[in-house]
Design an enzyme around this catalytic site. Structure first.
Site, mmCIF file in Angstrom:
data_model
loop_
_atom_site.group_PDB
_atom_site.id
_atom_site.type_symbol
_atom_site.label_atom_id
_atom_site.label_comp_id
_atom_site.label_asym_id
_atom_site.label_seq_id
_atom_site.Cartn_x
_atom_site.Cartn_y
_atom_site.Cartn_z
ATOM 1 N N TYR A 65 14.854 30.724 7.195
ATOM 2 C CA TYR A 65 13.733 31.500 7.744
ATOM 3 C C TYR A 65 13.760 31.510 9.269
ATOM 4 C CZ TYR A 65 11.798 30.947 3.029
ATOM 5 O OH TYR A 65 11.596 30.957 1.679
ATOM 6 N N MET A 77 10.764 24.651 1.965
ATOM 7 C CA MET A 77 10.037 23.817 1.002
ATOM 8 C C MET A 77 10.982 23.039 0.092
ATOM 9 S SD MET A 77 7.171 24.900 -1.832
ATOM 10 C CE MET A 77 6.044 25.594 -0.640
ATOM 11 N N ARG A 84 -10.119 0.275 15.547
ATOM 12 C CA ARG A 84 -10.229 1.003 14.266
ATOM 13 C C ARG A 84 -11.217 0.260 13.396
ATOM 14 N NH1 ARG A 84 -4.087 2.238 12.343
ATOM 15 N NH2 ARG A 84 -4.750 0.508 11.036
ATOM 16 N N LYS A 133 0.845 -1.211 0.000
ATOM 17 C CA LYS A 133 0.000 0.000 0.000
ATOM 18 C C LYS A 133 0.875 1.254 0.000
ATOM 19 C CE LYS A 133 -0.163 -0.156 5.058
ATOM 20 N NZ LYS A 133 -0.980 -0.492 6.240
#
Ligand SMILES: *Cc1c(COP(=O)(O)O)cnc(C)c1O
Length: 397
Positions: A277, A324, A144, A47
């Site tokens: 940053y 990013m 779940r 998956k």
């Protein structure tokens, strides 16, 4: 304009950034895990694009290495396997009312069924005049997916009645473990006991089960009594350890993914230079910074400042915020705590920068990035984004 102070190396025409996937490592991991699981059958869980490793390539490798089953969460993933020509049994287990059960049944994808799906699956089988293959799922404690214990007999009876009408075949029963990665916890015993009870109820209702399965990677490795007829292994295929206190090497596994790029800029800065940053890192001495051109768009968690990057045999921590597209390492001159002293003579421009790999030569590991990000190795490899090209080595393809 400032002068060009460093000679620019000739391009090597390699990929600027890449996740190298070692298919022979995956094949060896599977052979090793199959031996541990035998005589139980082996489902390779592919998956989420095989946890970021590439579903089709991993599935081919897995089948060639002896995996008898493939497992996915979504029917769409199972359909992609069928479209690629895989003929082994495929089980998909996480559905919504909009899941395309008709295509699943038409393509002979086995379906996990926790309850509500039963009517949808039967409707698809009626329409196609083709019996569906289902695995009933019991919630033994994870809370779940899976049928509650109170509703289990009713689900078993309903499914067997549809089986008698020729609309489906109950080929399996399964459940999922909550704490198998912590082998000392008692809840796994309780889950296994409830699983055995649920099997008893289903067999008493007349089911002849092909596969009873509950073990994931940690249970495959630590709980032989959880193997039943089949194990469902994801993380271990990719060579990663599910245990906090045991490494891949200690488990006989080899990590299959190496994430690497090239240093995009290398420059000397004075003391007092803020980095990235927020200027959260400020150099205390004159030093050399290396720009590593991967960031959170490539799947590296933004929070993982301090994560390791290997350049020319030395591992450096990421300093300042991860952005990013890029992050910065401090190449020295001073050693950072826990890291070796700088060993990058001249410019590191174009040097290979490895974020994680198989750990040979003491290189950085996925687990160090997981620690820096406060998460698991599972998440680090799975989230490496499609912007990073995969390159396959060590396999038929
Ligand atoms: C993802 C998944 C697995 C595989 O778990 P690993 O810990 O990666 O081996 C097995 N079973 C189910 C139901 C899953 O969702």
């Amino acid at each position: 304009m400032s002068p060009l102070v460093v000679p620019v190396p000739a391009p090597s025409h390699g990929l600027e950034r890449q996740a190298i996937i070692d298919l022979s490592a995956i094949a060896n991991n599977i052979r090793h895990l199959r031996e541990i699981a035998a005589p139980a059958k082996f489902m390779a869980v592919v998956k989420a694009d095989a946890y970021g490793h590439g579903m089709i390539q991993v599935a081919s490798t897995a089948v060639a290495a002896g995996a008898q089953w493939l497992g996915t969460a979504h029917v769409t993933e199972g359909l992609a396997l069928r479209a690629a020509g895989f003929e082994v049994p495929v089980l998909s287990w996480l559905h919504t009312p909009d899941t395309d059960f008709t295509s699943a049944v038409a393509n002979e994808i086995d379906l996990g069924c926790s309850g509500w799906e039963l009517e949808h699956i039967v409707a698809a089988a009626r329409e196609l005049q083709l019996p569906a293959r289902i695995h009933l799922k019991i919630d033994t404690g994870l809370g779940r997916n899976g049928c509650s214990r109170e509703d289990w007999s009713a689900l078993a009876e309903a499914a067997m009645s549809y089986q008698h009408q020729g609309l489906l075949r109950v080929v399996g029963v399964f459940s999922h473990l909550a704490v198998a990665d912590e082998p000392d916890r008692p809840e796994t015993d309780r889950q296994l006991e409830r699983f055995r009870e649920a099997i008893g109820v289903l067999e008493a209702a007349g089911a002849h089960l092909e596969v009873r399965h509950i073990a994931n990677t940690p249970a495959t490795l630590s709980r032989p009594d959880s193997h039943f007829d089949m194990v469902r292994v994801g993380l271990g295929l990719y060579g990663l350890s599910p245990f906090e206190d045991r490494t891949s090497a200690q488990l006989g596994l080899v990590p299959a993914m190496t994430l690497q790029t090239q240093i995009a800029l290398c420059k000397d800065v004075p003391s007092g230079q803020g980095v990235s940053y927020g200027l959260n890192f400020i150099s205390e001495v004159p030093t050399t910074l290396g720009l590593v051109p991967v960031g959170y768009a490539d799947g590296i968690p933004r929070i993982a400042t301090g994560g390791p990057v290997r350049v020319n045999g030395v591992t450096y921590p990421v300093v300042g915020r991860i952005a990013m597209d890029q992050m910065v390492i401090d190449l020295g001159p001073n050693a950072h705590e826990g890291f070796a002293p700088a060993a990058v003579p001249g410019s590191a421009l174009g040097a290979t920068a490895v974020l994680f790999g198989n750990g040979a030569d003491g290189g950085p590991l996925v687990e160090q990035w997981a620690a820096a990000a406060g998460t698991l190795n599972y998440e680090i490899v799975t989230r490496i984004s499609q912007r990073v090209p995969r390159r396959y080595v060590g396999g038929a393809q």
